[in-house]
Design a protein around this motif. Structure first.
Motif, PDB file in Angstrom:
ATOM      1  N   MET A 131       0.842  -1.170   0.000  1.00 56.53           N
ATOM      2  CA  MET A 131       0.000   0.000   0.000  1.00 56.53           C
ATOM      3  C   MET A 131       0.896   1.245   0.000  1.00 56.53           C
ATOM      4  O   MET A 131       1.961   1.232   0.601  1.00 56.53           O
ATOM      5  N   ILE A 132       0.472   2.284  -0.652  1.00 55.24           N
ATOM      6  CA  ILE A 132       1.202   3.551  -0.622  1.00 55.24           C
ATOM      7  C   ILE A 132       0.423   4.538   0.252  1.00 55.24           C
ATOM      8  O   ILE A 132      -0.747   4.311   0.577  1.00 55.24           O
ATOM      9  N   TRP A 133       1.081   5.640   0.643  1.00 51.59           N
ATOM     10  CA  TRP A 133       0.478   6.589   1.569  1.00 51.59           C
ATOM     11  C   TRP A 133      -0.863   7.134   1.058  1.00 51.59           C
ATOM     12  O   TRP A 133      -1.809   7.288   1.819  1.00 51.59           O
ATOM     13  N   GLU A 134      -0.970   7.409  -0.227  1.00 47.31           N
ATOM     14  CA  GLU A 134      -2.232   7.915  -0.794  1.00 47.31           C
ATOM     15  C   GLU A 134      -3.374   6.925  -0.561  1.00 47.31           C
ATOM     16  O   GLU A 134      -4.495   7.321  -0.239  1.00 47.31           O
ATOM     17  N   ASP A 135      -3.093   5.644  -0.717  1.00 47.86           N
ATOM     18  CA  ASP A 135      -4.112   4.613  -0.486  1.00 47.86           C
ATOM     19  C   ASP A 135      -4.486   4.515   0.990  1.00 47.86           C
ATOM     20  O   ASP A 135      -5.651   4.297   1.324  1.00 47.86           O
ATOM     21  N   VAL A 136      -3.495   4.657   1.858  1.00 49.65           N
ATOM     22  CA  VAL A 136      -3.748   4.628   3.302  1.00 49.65           C
ATOM     23  C   VAL A 136      -4.667   5.786   3.681  1.00 49.65           C
ATOM     24  O   VAL A 136      -5.625   5.618   4.440  1.00 49.65           O
ATOM     25  N   ARG A 137      -4.399   6.968   3.137  1.00 46.61           N
ATOM     26  CA  ARG A 137      -5.215   8.152   3.427  1.00 46.61           C
ATOM     27  C   ARG A 137      -6.670   7.942   2.995  1.00 46.61           C
ATOM     28  O   ARG A 137      -7.593   8.372   3.672  1.00 46.61           O
TER      29      ARG A 137
ATOM     30  N   ALA B 197      -8.188   4.914   2.629  1.00 44.33           N
ATOM     31  CA  ALA B 197      -8.766   3.805   3.387  1.00 44.33           C
ATOM     32  C   ALA B 197      -9.042   4.163   4.851  1.00 44.33           C
ATOM     33  O   ALA B 197      -9.955   3.608   5.460  1.00 44.33           O
ATOM     34  N   TYR B 198      -8.245   5.082   5.407  1.00 45.36           N
ATOM     35  CA  TYR B 198      -8.374   5.463   6.819  1.00 45.36           C
ATOM     36  C   TYR B 198      -8.470   6.984   6.937  1.00 45.36           C
ATOM     37  O   TYR B 198      -7.581   7.642   7.467  1.00 45.36           O
ATOM     38  N   PRO B 199      -9.551   7.581   6.449  1.00 43.70           N
ATOM     39  CA  PRO B 199      -9.650   9.048   6.484  1.00 43.70           C
ATOM     40  C   PRO B 199      -9.729   9.590   7.912  1.00 43.70           C
ATOM     41  O   PRO B 199     -10.369   8.980   8.779  1.00 43.70           O
ATOM     42  N   ASN B 200      -9.043  10.699   8.137  1.00 43.11           N
ATOM     43  CA  ASN B 200      -9.069  11.404   9.414  1.00 43.11           C
ATOM     44  C   ASN B 200      -8.771  10.489  10.607  1.00 43.11           C
ATOM     45  O   ASN B 200      -9.482  10.500  11.607  1.00 43.11           O
ATOM     46  N   SER B 201      -7.718   9.687  10.474  1.00 43.59           N
ATOM     47  CA  SER B 201      -7.341   8.729  11.515  1.00 43.59           C
ATOM     48  C   SER B 201      -5.843   8.772  11.767  1.00 43.59           C
ATOM     49  O   SER B 201      -5.063   9.187  10.917  1.00 43.59           O
ATOM     50  N   TRP B 202      -5.485   8.309  12.950  1.00 48.07           N
ATOM     51  CA  TRP B 202      -4.081   8.054  13.263  1.00 48.07           C
ATOM     52  C   TRP B 202      -3.803   6.614  12.883  1.00 48.07           C
ATOM     53  O   TRP B 202      -4.554   5.717  13.279  1.00 48.07           O
ATOM     54  N   VAL B 203      -2.766   6.365  12.088  1.00 47.89           N
ATOM     55  CA  VAL B 203      -2.429   5.010  11.691  1.00 47.89           C
ATOM     56  C   VAL B 203      -1.022   4.653  12.182  1.00 47.89           C
ATOM     57  O   VAL B 203      -0.108   5.475  12.136  1.00 47.89           O
TER      58      VAL B 203
ATOM     59  N   ALA C   1       2.524  -1.216   5.382  1.00 45.08           N
ATOM     60  CA  ALA C   1       1.586  -2.205   5.914  1.00 45.08           C
ATOM     61  C   ALA C   1       0.953  -1.583   7.157  1.00 45.08           C
ATOM     62  O   ALA C   1       1.625  -1.369   8.164  1.00 45.08           O
ATOM     63  N   VAL C   2      -0.327  -1.266   7.073  1.00 40.60           N
ATOM     64  CA  VAL C   2      -1.028  -0.663   8.204  1.00 40.60           C
ATOM     65  C   VAL C   2      -1.254  -1.736   9.266  1.00 40.60           C
ATOM     66  O   VAL C   2      -1.717  -2.835   8.971  1.00 40.60           O
ATOM     67  N   ILE C   3      -0.914  -1.397  10.509  1.00 42.53           N
ATOM     68  CA  ILE C   3      -1.076  -2.325  11.623  1.00 42.53           C
ATOM     69  C   ILE C   3      -2.356  -2.009  12.394  1.00 42.53           C
ATOM     70  O   ILE C   3      -3.116  -2.904  12.731  1.00 42.53           O
ATOM     71  N   ASP C   4      -2.581  -0.724  12.687  1.00 41.54           N
ATOM     72  CA  ASP C   4      -3.748  -0.295  13.450  1.00 41.54           C
ATOM     73  C   ASP C   4      -4.132   1.120  13.077  1.00 41.54           C
ATOM     74  O   ASP C   4      -3.288   1.878  12.585  1.00 41.54           O
ATOM     75  N   SER C   5      -5.380   1.478  13.353  1.00 41.20           N
ATOM     76  CA  SER C   5      -5.811   2.869  13.181  1.00 41.20           C
ATOM     77  C   SER C   5      -6.570   3.296  14.430  1.00 41.20           C
ATOM     78  O   SER C   5      -7.215   2.478  15.086  1.00 41.20           O
ATOM     79  N   PHE C   6      -6.457   4.592  14.748  1.00 40.07           N
ATOM     80  CA  PHE C   6      -7.048   5.133  15.974  1.00 40.07           C
ATOM     81  C   PHE C   6      -7.605   6.522  15.711  1.00 40.07           C
ATOM     82  O   PHE C   6      -7.157   7.212  14.802  1.00 40.07           O
ATOM     83  N   ASN C   7      -8.544   6.929  16.554  1.00 39.16           N
ATOM     84  CA  ASN C   7      -9.039   8.301  16.520  1.00 39.16           C
ATOM     85  C   ASN C   7      -8.219   9.202  17.431  1.00 39.16           C
ATOM     86  O   ASN C   7      -8.202  10.411  17.257  1.00 39.16           O
TER      87      ASN C   7
ATOM     88  N   SER D 121      -4.415  13.065   7.726  1.00 42.53           N
ATOM     89  CA  SER D 121      -4.653  14.400   7.165  1.00 42.53           C
ATOM     90  C   SER D 121      -3.383  14.951   6.502  1.00 42.53           C
ATOM     91  O   SER D 121      -3.461  15.879   5.704  1.00 42.53           O
ATOM     92  N   ARG D 122      -2.250  14.352   6.815  1.00 41.07           N
ATOM     93  CA  ARG D 122      -0.987  14.788   6.204  1.00 41.07           C
ATOM     94  C   ARG D 122      -0.913  14.292   4.766  1.00 41.07           C
ATOM     95  O   ARG D 122      -1.082  13.099   4.505  1.00 41.07           O
ATOM     96  N   GLU D 123      -0.624  15.210   3.866  1.00 37.50           N
ATOM     97  CA  GLU D 123      -0.535  14.824   2.454  1.00 37.50           C
ATOM     98  C   GLU D 123       0.702  13.998   2.156  1.00 37.50           C
ATOM     99  O   GLU D 123       0.666  13.109   1.318  1.00 37.50           O
TER     100      GLU D 123
END
Length: 85
Positions: A1-7, A9-15, A35-41, A68-70
């Protein structure tokens, strides 16, 4: 996965993620595959998870960022001197 895809898939989240493929350029770490391990608010939950994983296996290249970081601006720190083992 690349950062754009992570953004997306997990909008407005801490990953919390691991850099699967990365390289260094001009004192910055460029992450090519994630490789995303977890996401949090909550940022503190993400920090705790990152710390927990880092203690288990310090050799893994782990990070946590808000989606939110580009761009991932990961500045490399150069260690000078001796480190305690």
């Amino acid at each position: 996965m690349i950062w754009e895809d992570v953004r997306k898939a997990y909008p407005n989240s801490w990953v919390v993620f691991e850099a699967i493929q990365a390289h260094s350029k001009n004192n910055y770490r460029i992450v090519d595959e994630i490789a995303v391990i977890d996401s949090f608010n909550d940022s503190m939950q993400a920090l705790r998870r990152h710390s927990e994983l880092h203690k288990l296996k310090p050799s893994r290249e782990l990070y946590f960022f808000h989606t939110s970081r580009e761009k991932l601006d990961i500045h490399e720190k150069k260690w000078a001197g001796l480190r305690k083992i």
